[in-house]
Motif scaffolding. Structure first.
Motif, short mmCIF file in Angstrom:
data_model
loop_
_atom_site.label_atom_id
_atom_site.label_comp_id
_atom_site.label_asym_id
_atom_site.label_seq_id
_atom_site.Cartn_x
_atom_site.Cartn_y
_atom_site.Cartn_z
N UNK A 1 23.00 28.65 -62.50
CA UNK A 1 22.32 28.96 -63.76
C UNK A 1 23.04 30.06 -64.52
N UNK A 2 23.40 31.12 -63.80
CA UNK A 2 24.10 32.25 -64.41
C UNK A 2 25.51 31.85 -64.84
N UNK A 3 26.18 31.07 -64.00
CA UNK A 3 27.55 30.64 -64.32
C UNK A 3 27.57 29.74 -65.55
N UNK A 4 26.59 28.86 -65.67
CA UNK A 4 26.50 28.00 -66.86
C UNK A 4 26.28 28.84 -68.12
N UNK A 5 25.38 29.81 -67.99
CA UNK A 5 25.09 30.69 -69.13
C UNK A 5 26.34 31.43 -69.58
N UNK A 6 27.08 31.95 -68.59
CA UNK A 6 28.33 32.66 -68.91
C UNK A 6 29.35 31.72 -69.56
N UNK A 7 29.44 30.49 -69.03
CA UNK A 7 30.41 29.52 -69.56
C UNK A 7 30.09 29.17 -71.02
N UNK B 1 39.15 32.60 -72.81
CA UNK B 1 37.73 32.30 -72.72
C UNK B 1 37.48 30.90 -72.18
N UNK B 2 38.27 29.94 -72.64
CA UNK B 2 38.07 28.55 -72.16
C UNK B 2 38.40 28.46 -70.67
N UNK B 3 39.47 29.11 -70.25
CA UNK B 3 39.83 29.12 -68.83
C UNK B 3 38.71 29.72 -67.99
N UNK B 4 38.11 30.80 -68.49
CA UNK B 4 37.02 31.45 -67.77
C UNK B 4 35.81 30.52 -67.68
N UNK B 5 35.52 29.79 -68.77
CA UNK B 5 34.39 28.87 -68.76
C UNK B 5 34.61 27.74 -67.76
N UNK B 6 35.84 27.26 -67.68
CA UNK B 6 36.17 26.20 -66.71
C UNK B 6 36.07 26.73 -65.29
N UNK C 1 38.06 21.03 -69.90
CA UNK C 1 39.47 20.88 -69.58
C UNK C 1 40.25 20.33 -70.77
N UNK C 2 39.66 19.38 -71.49
CA UNK C 2 40.33 18.82 -72.66
C UNK C 2 40.54 19.87 -73.74
N UNK C 3 39.52 20.71 -73.96
CA UNK C 3 39.65 21.77 -74.96
C UNK C 3 40.76 22.74 -74.58
N UNK D 1 31.45 29.77 -76.74
CA UNK D 1 31.06 30.22 -78.08
C UNK D 1 32.00 31.31 -78.57
N UNK D 2 32.42 32.19 -77.67
CA UNK D 2 33.40 33.21 -78.04
C UNK D 2 34.72 32.57 -78.47
N UNK D 3 35.11 31.50 -77.77
CA UNK D 3 36.33 30.78 -78.13
C UNK D 3 36.21 30.15 -79.51
N UNK D 4 35.03 29.64 -79.81
CA UNK D 4 34.79 28.98 -81.08
C UNK D 4 34.87 29.95 -82.25
#
Length: 247
Positions: free
Chosen positions: A142-148, A167-172, A205-207, A153-156
Protein backbone atom coordinates in the motif's frame (compact mmCIF):
# COMPACT_ATOMS: atom_id res chain seq x y z
CA UNK A 1 61.41 -22.06 -39.25
CA UNK A 2 59.66 -22.31 -35.90
CA UNK A 3 59.85 -18.56 -35.42
CA UNK A 4 58.49 -18.05 -38.91
CA UNK A 5 55.53 -20.33 -38.22
CA UNK A 6 54.93 -18.57 -34.93
CA UNK A 7 54.98 -15.20 -36.67
CA UNK A 8 52.48 -16.37 -39.26
CA UNK A 9 50.21 -17.80 -36.58
CA UNK A 10 50.30 -14.55 -34.63
CA UNK A 11 49.58 -12.59 -37.79
CA UNK A 12 46.61 -14.85 -38.61
CA UNK A 13 45.23 -14.42 -35.09
CA UNK A 14 45.62 -10.67 -35.33
CA UNK A 15 43.82 -10.57 -38.67
CA UNK A 16 40.99 -12.71 -37.25
CA UNK A 17 40.74 -10.39 -34.25
CA UNK A 18 40.57 -7.35 -36.54
CA UNK A 19 37.80 -8.96 -38.58
CA UNK A 20 35.77 -9.66 -35.43
CA UNK A 21 36.34 -6.12 -34.20
CA UNK A 22 35.19 -4.65 -37.51
CA UNK A 23 32.03 -6.77 -37.41
CA UNK A 24 31.23 -5.56 -33.89
CA UNK A 25 31.76 -1.93 -34.86
CA UNK A 26 29.55 -2.35 -37.94
CA UNK A 27 26.78 -3.93 -35.85
CA UNK A 28 26.94 -1.10 -33.31
CA UNK A 29 26.84 1.54 -36.04
CA UNK A 30 23.90 -0.10 -37.80
CA UNK A 31 21.99 -0.47 -34.53
CA UNK A 32 22.56 3.19 -33.69
CA UNK A 33 21.45 4.31 -37.14
CA UNK A 34 18.29 2.22 -36.92
CA UNK A 35 17.43 3.67 -33.50
CA UNK A 36 17.96 7.20 -34.79
CA UNK A 37 15.77 6.52 -37.84
CA UNK A 38 12.99 5.12 -35.66
CA UNK A 39 12.99 8.15 -33.41
CA UNK A 40 13.27 10.65 -36.27
CA UNK A 41 10.29 8.94 -37.87
CA UNK A 42 8.33 9.41 -34.66
CA UNK A 43 9.33 13.06 -34.37
CA UNK A 44 8.37 13.88 -37.93
CA UNK A 45 5.16 11.87 -37.71
CA UNK A 46 6.03 9.76 -40.70
CA UNK A 47 2.96 8.08 -42.13
CA UNK A 48 3.68 4.43 -42.59
CA UNK A 49 1.61 2.24 -44.93
CA UNK A 50 -1.18 0.62 -42.98
CA UNK A 51 -1.75 -3.12 -43.07
CA UNK A 52 -5.22 -2.99 -41.55
CA UNK A 53 -8.34 -1.72 -43.25
CA UNK A 54 -9.58 0.21 -40.24
CA UNK A 55 -6.39 2.26 -40.07
CA UNK A 56 -6.53 3.13 -43.78
CA UNK A 57 -9.94 4.74 -43.33
CA UNK A 58 -8.71 7.11 -40.62
CA UNK A 59 -7.87 10.76 -41.20
CA UNK A 60 -4.24 11.68 -42.07
CA UNK A 61 -3.66 13.16 -38.61
CA UNK A 62 -5.01 10.01 -36.94
CA UNK A 63 -2.83 7.78 -39.09
CA UNK A 64 0.18 9.96 -38.35
CA UNK A 65 -0.49 9.69 -34.60
CA UNK A 66 -0.75 5.92 -34.80
CA UNK A 67 2.49 5.73 -36.79
CA UNK A 68 4.23 7.86 -34.17
CA UNK A 69 2.94 5.61 -31.41
CA UNK A 70 4.23 2.54 -33.26
CA UNK A 71 7.64 4.16 -33.67
CA UNK A 72 7.87 5.28 -30.05
CA UNK A 73 6.65 1.96 -28.67
CA UNK A 74 9.02 -0.08 -30.82
CA UNK A 75 11.92 0.84 -28.52
CA UNK A 76 10.14 -0.27 -25.33
CA UNK A 77 10.38 -3.65 -23.65
CA UNK A 78 6.63 -4.19 -23.97
CA UNK A 79 5.62 -2.68 -27.33
CA UNK A 80 2.19 -4.36 -27.50
CA UNK A 81 1.01 -2.97 -24.17
CA UNK A 82 2.58 0.38 -25.06
CA UNK A 83 0.68 0.63 -28.36
CA UNK A 84 -2.64 -0.54 -26.95
CA UNK A 85 -2.50 1.76 -23.91
CA UNK A 86 -1.53 4.87 -25.87
CA UNK A 87 -3.91 4.36 -28.80
CA UNK A 88 -6.81 3.85 -26.40
CA UNK A 89 -6.06 7.16 -24.70
CA UNK A 90 -4.97 9.42 -27.54
CA UNK A 91 -7.11 12.07 -29.21
CA UNK A 92 -6.86 11.28 -32.95
CA UNK A 93 -8.01 14.79 -33.89
CA UNK A 94 -5.06 16.50 -32.24
CA UNK A 95 -1.82 16.87 -34.17
CA UNK A 96 0.10 17.08 -30.90
CA UNK A 97 -0.58 13.39 -30.40
CA UNK A 98 2.25 12.75 -32.88
CA UNK A 99 4.62 14.68 -30.62
CA UNK A 100 7.12 12.42 -28.76
CA UNK A 101 6.92 14.56 -25.63
CA UNK A 102 3.12 14.43 -25.54
CA UNK A 103 3.16 10.68 -26.12
CA UNK A 104 5.65 10.32 -23.27
CA UNK A 105 3.40 12.33 -20.94
CA UNK A 106 0.46 10.21 -22.05
CA UNK A 107 2.41 7.05 -21.19
CA UNK A 108 3.09 8.47 -17.72
CA UNK A 109 -0.58 9.27 -17.19
CA UNK A 110 -1.50 5.73 -18.23
CA UNK A 111 0.94 4.39 -15.61
CA UNK A 112 -0.47 6.65 -12.91
CA UNK A 113 -4.06 5.68 -13.68
CA UNK A 114 -3.27 1.96 -13.70
CA UNK A 115 -1.46 2.15 -10.36
CA UNK A 116 -4.37 4.08 -8.90
CA UNK A 117 -6.78 1.42 -10.15
CA UNK A 118 -4.93 -1.41 -8.38
CA UNK A 119 -4.00 0.50 -5.23
CA UNK A 120 -6.85 -1.12 -3.26
CA UNK A 121 -5.88 -4.70 -4.18
CA UNK A 122 -3.31 -5.24 -1.37
CA UNK A 123 -5.89 -4.33 1.25
CA UNK A 124 -8.45 -6.60 -0.41
CA UNK A 125 -6.03 -9.53 -0.47
CA UNK A 126 -5.11 -8.89 3.16
CA UNK A 127 -8.62 -9.98 4.19
CA UNK A 128 -8.02 -13.40 2.62
CA UNK A 129 -5.24 -14.49 4.97
CA UNK A 130 -4.47 -14.77 8.67
CA UNK A 131 -0.72 -14.93 8.12
CA UNK A 132 0.68 -11.82 9.80
CA UNK A 133 3.77 -11.86 7.54
CA UNK A 134 1.64 -11.76 4.42
CA UNK A 135 -0.53 -9.01 5.89
CA UNK A 136 2.55 -6.92 6.69
CA UNK A 137 3.92 -7.42 3.16
CA UNK A 138 0.60 -6.37 1.67
CA UNK A 139 0.48 -3.32 3.93
CA UNK A 140 3.94 -2.42 2.67
CA UNK A 141 2.59 -2.64 -0.88
CA UNK A 142 0.00 0.00 0.00
CA UNK A 143 2.76 2.42 0.97
CA UNK A 144 4.94 1.44 -2.00
CA UNK A 145 2.07 2.02 -4.43
CA UNK A 146 1.38 5.41 -2.88
CA UNK A 147 5.04 6.37 -3.22
CA UNK A 148 5.15 5.13 -6.82
CA UNK A 149 2.10 7.21 -7.79
CA UNK A 150 3.65 10.28 -6.18
CA UNK A 151 6.94 9.68 -8.00
CA UNK A 152 5.19 9.31 -11.37
CA UNK A 153 3.30 12.54 -10.73
CA UNK A 154 6.61 14.22 -9.94
CA UNK A 155 7.92 12.92 -13.28
CA UNK A 156 4.88 14.31 -15.06
CA UNK A 157 5.43 17.81 -13.64
CA UNK A 158 9.23 17.88 -13.82
CA UNK A 159 11.13 19.81 -16.51
CA UNK A 160 14.49 18.09 -16.02
CA UNK A 161 15.14 14.88 -17.92
CA UNK A 162 17.52 13.44 -15.33
CA UNK A 163 14.93 14.02 -12.59
CA UNK A 164 12.22 12.44 -14.71
CA UNK A 165 14.24 9.28 -15.26
CA UNK A 166 15.15 9.10 -11.56
CA UNK A 167 11.50 9.35 -10.45
CA UNK A 168 10.27 6.75 -12.95
CA UNK A 169 13.05 4.35 -11.96
CA UNK A 170 12.10 4.79 -8.30
CA UNK A 171 8.43 4.12 -9.10
CA UNK A 172 9.36 0.93 -10.94
CA UNK A 173 11.62 -0.16 -8.08
CA UNK A 174 8.82 0.35 -5.56
CA UNK A 175 6.53 -1.94 -7.54
CA UNK A 176 9.23 -4.60 -7.80
CA UNK A 177 9.91 -4.29 -4.07
CA UNK A 178 6.24 -4.99 -3.37
CA UNK A 179 6.47 -8.28 -5.27
CA UNK A 180 9.79 -9.22 -3.68
CA UNK A 181 8.46 -8.65 -0.16
CA UNK A 182 5.38 -10.79 -0.75
CA UNK A 183 7.39 -13.44 -2.55
CA UNK A 184 9.61 -13.87 0.50
CA UNK A 185 6.62 -14.98 2.61
CA UNK A 186 4.06 -16.42 0.18
CA UNK A 187 4.40 -17.74 -3.37
CA UNK A 188 0.63 -17.83 -3.72
CA UNK A 189 0.03 -14.18 -2.84
CA UNK A 190 3.01 -13.10 -4.91
CA UNK A 191 1.36 -14.73 -7.92
CA UNK A 192 -1.90 -12.92 -7.21
CA UNK A 193 -0.17 -9.56 -6.90
CA UNK A 194 2.00 -10.16 -9.94
CA UNK A 195 -1.09 -10.83 -12.04
CA UNK A 196 -2.78 -7.68 -10.73
CA UNK A 197 0.36 -5.60 -11.34
CA UNK A 198 1.15 -6.90 -14.82
CA UNK A 199 -0.07 -3.78 -16.59
CA UNK A 200 1.27 -1.24 -14.12
CA UNK A 201 4.83 -2.60 -14.21
CA UNK A 202 4.81 -2.82 -18.01
CA UNK A 203 3.42 0.71 -18.42
CA UNK A 204 6.00 2.15 -16.02
CA UNK A 205 8.79 0.27 -17.78
CA UNK A 206 7.59 1.64 -21.12
CA UNK A 207 7.63 5.20 -19.79
CA UNK A 208 11.18 4.72 -18.56
CA UNK A 209 12.27 3.36 -21.95
CA UNK A 210 10.77 6.33 -23.77
CA UNK A 211 12.46 8.78 -21.41
CA UNK A 212 15.80 6.99 -21.64
CA UNK A 213 15.94 6.19 -25.35
CA UNK A 214 13.80 8.85 -27.04
CA UNK A 215 13.94 11.97 -24.89
CA UNK A 216 17.60 11.37 -24.06
CA UNK A 217 18.40 11.11 -27.77
CA UNK A 218 16.62 14.41 -28.42
CA UNK A 219 18.82 15.97 -25.77
CA UNK A 220 22.02 14.40 -27.09
CA UNK A 221 21.32 15.60 -30.64
CA UNK A 222 20.34 19.04 -29.32
CA UNK A 223 17.17 19.06 -31.42
CA UNK A 224 15.38 22.43 -31.13
CA UNK A 225 12.17 21.17 -29.53
CA UNK A 226 10.90 21.12 -25.96
CA UNK A 227 13.79 23.14 -24.58
CA UNK A 228 12.03 23.44 -21.25
CA UNK A 229 12.06 19.66 -20.77
CA UNK A 230 15.70 19.44 -21.78
CA UNK A 231 16.71 22.07 -19.24
CA UNK A 232 17.07 24.90 -21.77
CA UNK A 233 14.12 27.09 -20.85
CA UNK A 234 14.40 30.61 -22.21
CA UNK A 235 14.65 33.49 -19.72
CA UNK A 236 11.52 35.62 -19.30
CA UNK A 237 13.17 38.71 -20.80
CA UNK A 238 13.63 37.04 -24.19
CA UNK A 239 10.68 38.03 -26.36
CA UNK A 240 9.01 35.46 -28.58
CA UNK A 241 9.36 34.47 -31.33
CA UNK A 242 12.01 36.76 -32.89
CA UNK A 243 14.04 37.24 -29.73
CA UNK A 244 14.22 33.51 -29.03
CA UNK A 245 15.15 32.75 -32.62
CA UNK A 246 17.92 35.34 -32.46
CA UNK A 247 19.19 33.96 -29.15
Amino acid sequence: MDSMKSFRADEAEEQAYRRKTRKRVIIIIISTILLVLIIVAAILGVVLPSKTSNISTQSPSSTSSFSSIQSICSITQYPKSCISSLTSRQNPNMASDSDPLQLFKLSLQVSIDELSNISSIPESLSTQTNDIRVKNALNDCNLLFSNAIEQLNDSLSSTKLDDIRTWISAALTNQETCLDNIGSVSVEFRGLMQTAMANSTEYTSNSLSIATKVLKLLQNFNLPIHRKLLGEEFPSWVSAPKGRKLL
